[in-house]
Design a protein around this motif. Structure first.
Motif, PDB file in Angstrom:
ATOM      1  N   SER A 177      55.382  48.755  22.824  1.00  0.00           N
ATOM      2  CA  SER A 177      54.024  48.762  22.286  1.00  0.00           C
ATOM      3  C   SER A 177      54.042  49.098  20.798  1.00  0.00           C
ATOM      4  O   SER A 177      54.605  50.120  20.394  1.00  0.00           O
ATOM      5  CB  SER A 177      53.194  49.794  23.049  1.00  0.00           C
ATOM      6  OG  SER A 177      51.884  49.848  22.568  1.00  0.00           O
ATOM      7  N   ARG A 202      42.844  43.284  27.490  1.00  0.00           N
ATOM      8  CA  ARG A 202      43.018  42.692  28.821  1.00  0.00           C
ATOM      9  C   ARG A 202      44.391  42.038  28.951  1.00  0.00           C
ATOM     10  O   ARG A 202      45.061  42.178  29.983  1.00  0.00           O
ATOM     11  CB  ARG A 202      41.896  41.683  29.091  1.00  0.00           C
ATOM     12  CG  ARG A 202      40.527  42.325  29.323  1.00  0.00           C
ATOM     13  CD  ARG A 202      39.510  41.329  29.809  1.00  0.00           C
ATOM     14  NE  ARG A 202      39.066  40.428  28.756  1.00  0.00           N
ATOM     15  CZ  ARG A 202      38.010  40.658  27.962  1.00  0.00           C
ATOM     16  NH1 ARG A 202      37.318  41.776  28.086  1.00  0.00           N
ATOM     17  NH2 ARG A 202      37.661  39.775  27.034  1.00  0.00           N
ATOM     18  N   TRP A 203      44.808  41.315  27.911  1.00  0.00           N
ATOM     19  CA  TRP A 203      46.130  40.689  27.950  1.00  0.00           C
ATOM     20  C   TRP A 203      47.239  41.741  27.977  1.00  0.00           C
ATOM     21  O   TRP A 203      48.258  41.565  28.636  1.00  0.00           O
ATOM     22  CB  TRP A 203      46.303  39.764  26.751  1.00  0.00           C
ATOM     23  CG  TRP A 203      45.554  38.465  26.869  1.00  0.00           C
ATOM     24  CD1 TRP A 203      45.193  37.824  28.014  1.00  0.00           C
ATOM     25  CD2 TRP A 203      45.082  37.651  25.790  1.00  0.00           C
ATOM     26  NE1 TRP A 203      44.527  36.649  27.721  1.00  0.00           N
ATOM     27  CE2 TRP A 203      44.448  36.521  26.366  1.00  0.00           C
ATOM     28  CE3 TRP A 203      45.131  37.756  24.402  1.00  0.00           C
ATOM     29  CZ2 TRP A 203      43.875  35.506  25.590  1.00  0.00           C
ATOM     30  CZ3 TRP A 203      44.562  36.760  23.623  1.00  0.00           C
ATOM     31  CH2 TRP A 203      43.934  35.640  24.217  1.00  0.00           C
ATOM     32  N   ASN A 204      47.050  42.804  27.251  1.00  0.00           N
ATOM     33  CA  ASN A 204      48.056  43.872  27.222  1.00  0.00           C
ATOM     34  C   ASN A 204      48.246  44.482  28.610  1.00  0.00           C
ATOM     35  O   ASN A 204      49.349  44.930  28.954  1.00  0.00           O
ATOM     36  CB  ASN A 204      47.623  44.950  26.227  1.00  0.00           C
ATOM     37  CG  ASN A 204      48.745  45.908  25.871  1.00  0.00           C
ATOM     38  OD1 ASN A 204      49.834  45.492  25.499  1.00  0.00           O
ATOM     39  ND2 ASN A 204      48.474  47.197  25.989  1.00  0.00           N
ATOM     40  N   ASP A 205      47.170  44.495  29.398  1.00  0.00           N
ATOM     41  CA  ASP A 205      47.214  45.084  30.739  1.00  0.00           C
ATOM     42  C   ASP A 205      47.647  44.081  31.807  1.00  0.00           C
ATOM     43  O   ASP A 205      47.899  44.481  32.949  1.00  0.00           O
ATOM     44  CB  ASP A 205      45.831  45.640  31.109  1.00  0.00           C
ATOM     45  CG  ASP A 205      45.398  46.794  30.212  1.00  0.00           C
ATOM     46  OD1 ASP A 205      46.280  47.443  29.617  1.00  0.00           O
ATOM     47  OD2 ASP A 205      44.181  47.024  30.105  1.00  0.00           O
ATOM     48  N   GLU A 206      47.714  42.812  31.456  1.00  0.00           N
ATOM     49  CA  GLU A 206      48.007  41.753  32.423  1.00  0.00           C
ATOM     50  C   GLU A 206      49.519  41.522  32.507  1.00  0.00           C
ATOM     51  O   GLU A 206      50.153  41.040  31.560  1.00  0.00           O
ATOM     52  CB  GLU A 206      47.292  40.464  31.989  1.00  0.00           C
ATOM     53  CG  GLU A 206      47.414  39.310  32.951  1.00  0.00           C
ATOM     54  CD  GLU A 206      46.698  38.067  32.432  1.00  0.00           C
ATOM     55  OE1 GLU A 206      47.212  36.959  32.655  1.00  0.00           O
ATOM     56  OE2 GLU A 206      45.630  38.222  31.786  1.00  0.00           O
ATOM     57  N   ALA A 207      50.095  41.840  33.639  1.00  0.00           N
ATOM     58  CA  ALA A 207      51.555  41.841  33.790  1.00  0.00           C
ATOM     59  C   ALA A 207      52.196  40.496  33.491  1.00  0.00           C
ATOM     60  O   ALA A 207      53.340  40.446  33.013  1.00  0.00           O
ATOM     61  CB  ALA A 207      51.922  42.289  35.202  1.00  0.00           C
ATOM     62  N   SER A 208      51.493  39.404  33.735  1.00  0.00           N
ATOM     63  CA  SER A 208      52.086  38.080  33.554  1.00  0.00           C
ATOM     64  C   SER A 208      51.893  37.500  32.162  1.00  0.00           C
ATOM     65  O   SER A 208      52.395  36.417  31.861  1.00  0.00           O
ATOM     66  CB  SER A 208      51.498  37.105  34.580  1.00  0.00           C
ATOM     67  OG  SER A 208      50.093  36.977  34.398  1.00  0.00           O
ATOM     68  N   HIS A 209      51.181  38.210  31.293  1.00  0.00           N
ATOM     69  CA  HIS A 209      50.869  37.660  29.966  1.00  0.00           C
ATOM     70  C   HIS A 209      51.984  37.993  28.968  1.00  0.00           C
ATOM     71  O   HIS A 209      52.587  39.075  29.035  1.00  0.00           O
ATOM     72  CB  HIS A 209      49.545  38.210  29.446  1.00  0.00           C
ATOM     73  CG  HIS A 209      48.956  37.395  28.343  1.00  0.00           C
ATOM     74  ND1 HIS A 209      49.308  37.567  27.027  1.00  0.00           N
ATOM     75  CD2 HIS A 209      48.056  36.368  28.368  1.00  0.00           C
ATOM     76  CE1 HIS A 209      48.637  36.711  26.282  1.00  0.00           C
ATOM     77  NE2 HIS A 209      47.874  35.966  27.071  1.00  0.00           N
ATOM     78  N   HIS A 236      51.821  41.395  27.351  1.00  0.00           N
ATOM     79  CA  HIS A 236      51.776  42.567  28.220  1.00  0.00           C
ATOM     80  C   HIS A 236      52.646  43.709  27.676  1.00  0.00           C
ATOM     81  O   HIS A 236      53.837  43.544  27.397  1.00  0.00           O
ATOM     82  CB  HIS A 236      52.269  42.201  29.622  1.00  0.00           C
ATOM     83  CG  HIS A 236      52.415  43.387  30.534  1.00  0.00           C
ATOM     84  ND1 HIS A 236      51.344  44.180  30.898  1.00  0.00           N
ATOM     85  CD2 HIS A 236      53.508  43.926  31.137  1.00  0.00           C
ATOM     86  CE1 HIS A 236      51.758  45.143  31.691  1.00  0.00           C
ATOM     87  NE2 HIS A 236      53.071  45.029  31.854  1.00  0.00           N
ATOM     88  N   GLY A 237      52.011  44.850  27.486  1.00  0.00           N
ATOM     89  CA  GLY A 237      52.715  46.044  27.076  1.00  0.00           C
ATOM     90  C   GLY A 237      53.196  46.074  25.645  1.00  0.00           C
ATOM     91  O   GLY A 237      53.898  47.004  25.247  1.00  0.00           O
TER      92      GLY A 237
END
Length: 330
Positions: free
Chosen positions: A67, A148-155, A158-159
């Protein structure tokens, strides 16, 4: 330090900034990057369903997979997310996730399909209050979607985003957008547009308010601001002069506020290409200074890097300037 200045200027067109090294072994150098780094980029669309509006963005990613702080950039009138890639590439090389917004209604679509003779009229029409409001609303919409993208595991993002530590920046109309979301008051509406996630702001070609008192408009700016302008920074649209742009800094309250004035820099000095009304030759050292000061500013206020702040407020920052450039802080 003079030797270092010549070294940077001399190699500007023949080598990347990543290969620039100080002739003096400084502990902190905002121009240093890995020589083999190439920023990964993502082109994405942010859908603001509340306004039925699509906001294209271009993301420059750092090498780190962890991050990292996010810095946003808002283009000038008639620009796009492709504007000023020299900024995005360098900021990413320094470890930031650089997100470049494109604002429909005041972007390149305004003039691209118009005959040359009617492009200026189209641009003037696009410099409207409605488009200003749309731009201001684009910023929180993008930040919300990034979360939202940061929290979405498949994006892919993410992170990778530190969204509690956000920098906001922009040029011209983008600087005005930046002012609006980072502390400027708008008459009886106050700081309604200010987004608390933004912790520091860089304004390239800032603007005094057309109506009201500048002191009142900027009295409540509580986060660090870095203003950048030039002695010939005149916009073809909007009525701002080099003198009026310099009226912002005196109106700001003291405390982590900075102003750079580049000698013989026109409005286009902050972008990658010239404008039709340019009259002066572009100075390659302008981009060197812009990159160095902006990077040190982000490092100081988004990473709490004391070495960067010392560099920014001391002799090293002044050493990269040319003799007639101006640099001040309060």
């Amino acid at each position: 330090m003079f030797t270092r200045h010549i070294l940077i200027l001399g190699c500007f067109f023949s080598c990347s900034l990543g290969t620039v090294r100080s002739a003096v072994a400084d502990e902190y150098d905002p121009l240093t990057t890995a020589s083999d780094f190439t920023a990964e980029t993502l082109k994405l669309d942010v859908i603001d369903s509340n306004r039925d509006r699509t906001i294209p963005i271009l993301v420059y990613l750092p090498e780190s997979r962890s991050s990292e702080p996010v810095v946003l950039f808002s283009h000038g009138l008639g620009g796009s997310r492709e504007a000023s890639p020299y900024l995005g590439k360098h900021w990413a090389a320094r470890g930031y996730v650089a997100v470049f917004l494109q604002h429909p209604g005041s972007d390149s679509s305004v003039w691209e399909d118009k005959p040359i003779g009617s492009r200026m009229q189209a641009m003037e029409a696009a410099a409207s209050g409605k488009n200003m409001i749309d731009r201001v609303r684009d910023v929180p919409a993008v930040l919300d979607q990034l979360q939202r993208w940061n929290d979405e595991a498949s994006h892919p993002l993410h992170g990778r985003l530190e969204l509690d530590v956000v920098g906001m920046s922009g040029h011209s109309f983008g600087a005005l957008t930046t002012q609006s979301v980072s502390g400027q008051s708008a008459g009886r509406f106050g700081q309604r547009a200010t987004d608390s996630r933004i912790k520091a702001a860089i304004l390239m070609s800032p603007s005094k308010p057309r109506l009201g008192n500048a002191k009142t408009a900027f009295a409540d700016v509580s986060i660090p601001w870095l203003l950048m302008t030039g002695t010939h920074d005149v916009g073809a649209i909007g009525g701002q002069t080099a003198e009026s742009r310099r009226g912002v800094y005196p109106a700001l309250p003291a405390g982590d506020k900075y102003e750079l004035v580049l000698h013989n820099a026109e409005h286009s000095a902050f972008s990658d290409r010239g404008l039709p009304n340019d009259r002066l030759s572009r100075n390659p050292n302008h981009h060197v200074v812009i990159l160095a000061l902006s990077t040190a500013f982000w490092d100081a206020y988004l990473r709490n890097d004391n070495a960067a702040k010392t560099w920014l407020q001391g002799a090293p920052a002044k050493a990269i300037l040319e003799p007639l450039d101006e640099w001040q802080a309060k």
